[in-house]
Design a protein around this motif. Structure first.
Motif, PDB file in Angstrom:
ATOM      1  N   GLN A  75      35.214  29.214  36.728  1.00  0.00           N
ATOM      2  CA  GLN A  75      36.369  30.102  36.662  1.00  0.00           C
ATOM      3  C   GLN A  75      35.953  31.522  36.292  1.00  0.00           C
ATOM      4  O   GLN A  75      36.497  32.493  36.824  1.00  0.00           O
ATOM      5  N   ALA A  76      34.979  31.657  35.404  1.00  0.00           N
ATOM      6  CA  ALA A  76      34.497  32.992  35.031  1.00  0.00           C
ATOM      7  C   ALA A  76      33.832  33.666  36.237  1.00  0.00           C
ATOM      8  O   ALA A  76      34.045  34.864  36.498  1.00  0.00           O
ATOM      9  N   GLN A  78      34.481  33.025  39.364  1.00  0.00           N
ATOM     10  CA  GLN A  78      35.532  33.337  40.342  1.00  0.00           C
ATOM     11  C   GLN A  78      36.275  34.607  39.927  1.00  0.00           C
ATOM     12  O   GLN A  78      36.630  35.421  40.782  1.00  0.00           O
ATOM     13  N   ARG A  79      36.498  34.800  38.604  1.00  0.00           N
ATOM     14  CA  ARG A  79      37.126  36.044  38.151  1.00  0.00           C
ATOM     15  C   ARG A  79      36.249  37.241  38.481  1.00  0.00           C
ATOM     16  O   ARG A  79      36.741  38.297  38.883  1.00  0.00           O
ATOM     17  N   ASP A  80      34.916  37.097  38.308  1.00  0.00           N
ATOM     18  CA  ASP A  80      34.006  38.190  38.651  1.00  0.00           C
ATOM     19  C   ASP A  80      34.070  38.501  40.142  1.00  0.00           C
ATOM     20  O   ASP A  80      34.095  39.669  40.535  1.00  0.00           O
ATOM     21  N   ASP A  82      36.571  37.945  42.158  1.00  0.00           N
ATOM     22  CA  ASP A  82      37.860  38.584  42.429  1.00  0.00           C
ATOM     23  C   ASP A  82      37.856  40.042  41.992  1.00  0.00           C
ATOM     24  O   ASP A  82      38.429  40.900  42.664  1.00  0.00           O
ATOM     25  N   ALA A  83      37.203  40.333  40.855  1.00  0.00           N
ATOM     26  CA  ALA A  83      37.149  41.720  40.378  1.00  0.00           C
ATOM     27  C   ALA A  83      36.315  42.586  41.316  1.00  0.00           C
ATOM     28  O   ALA A  83      36.669  43.730  41.595  1.00  0.00           O
TER      29      ALA A  83
END
Length: 185
Positions: A75-76, A78-80, A82-83
């Motif tokens: 999840q971390a 995937q957040r990166d 997305d950012a």
């Protein structure tokens, strides 16, 4: 009064081989030994089964913890992703690499004719939003940097006319021209 029937023939001969008083006691000893061995074996089997189940339980707990950690890491990441793939982040990275927004597109036909009016990429000053990493790493007491328009794009040293392979003339680029805008961009 119970009376034993008399044995005859072969049965009588076999009965004489075994002592009369110890026959019942001798028959009980193997049975008792068999029951004790079965109970002992059953208890040992249960102990081994219980040990195997508790070992499996510990392995399951470790695997669940590992799965949770890997899910958090995914999840971390995937957040990166997305950012970094957000439009403002892509714009900032493109500006850092020296890219500028493109002009109007021109299409070449199969026969070599140029369709459309070509225009060079516009050199314009834009304010670039700060990187998401820069926003996340500031301390609470430090002031946030303000984006300024100080990032200047440099014009090429010598501007040469852009030529096309087709019969349509192409305009030359001059650094002072205003960029053309296209609807939807």
């Amino acid at each position: 009064m119970s009376r034993k029937p008399e044995l005859r023939g072969r049965a009588a001969r076999l009965a004489r081989l075994f002592p009369a008083g110890r026959a019942r006691q001798a028959a009980r000893t193997p049975f008792v030994l068999l029951v004790v061995l079965l109970l002992g074996g059953g208890l040992i089997g249960l102990l081994v089964l219980n040990s195997a189940l508790s070992e499996g339980s510990f392995k399951l707990d470790d695997l669940q913890k590992q799965t949770k950690n890997l899910t958090d890491e995914e999840q971390a990441l995937q957040r990166d992703i997305d950012a970094y793939s957000a439009p403002d982040a892509l714009q900032r990275r493109a500006h850092e690499l020296g890219m500028v927004p493109g002009g109007d597109p021109v299409f070449l036909g199969p026969d070599g004719t140029v369709k459309g009016v070509p225009s060079p990429a516009a050199l314009r000053q834009t304010t670039v939003p700060p990187a998401p990493e820069a926003l996340g790493t500031q301390s609470a007491g430090a002031p946030a940097p303000t984006p300024t328009g100080s990032a200047t794009a440099t014009a090429p040293a010598a501007s040469a006319p852009v030529t096309a392979a087709g019969p349509t003339p192409t305009p030359s680029f001059t650094p002072g021209t205003a960029p053309t805008t296209t609807p939807g961009r």
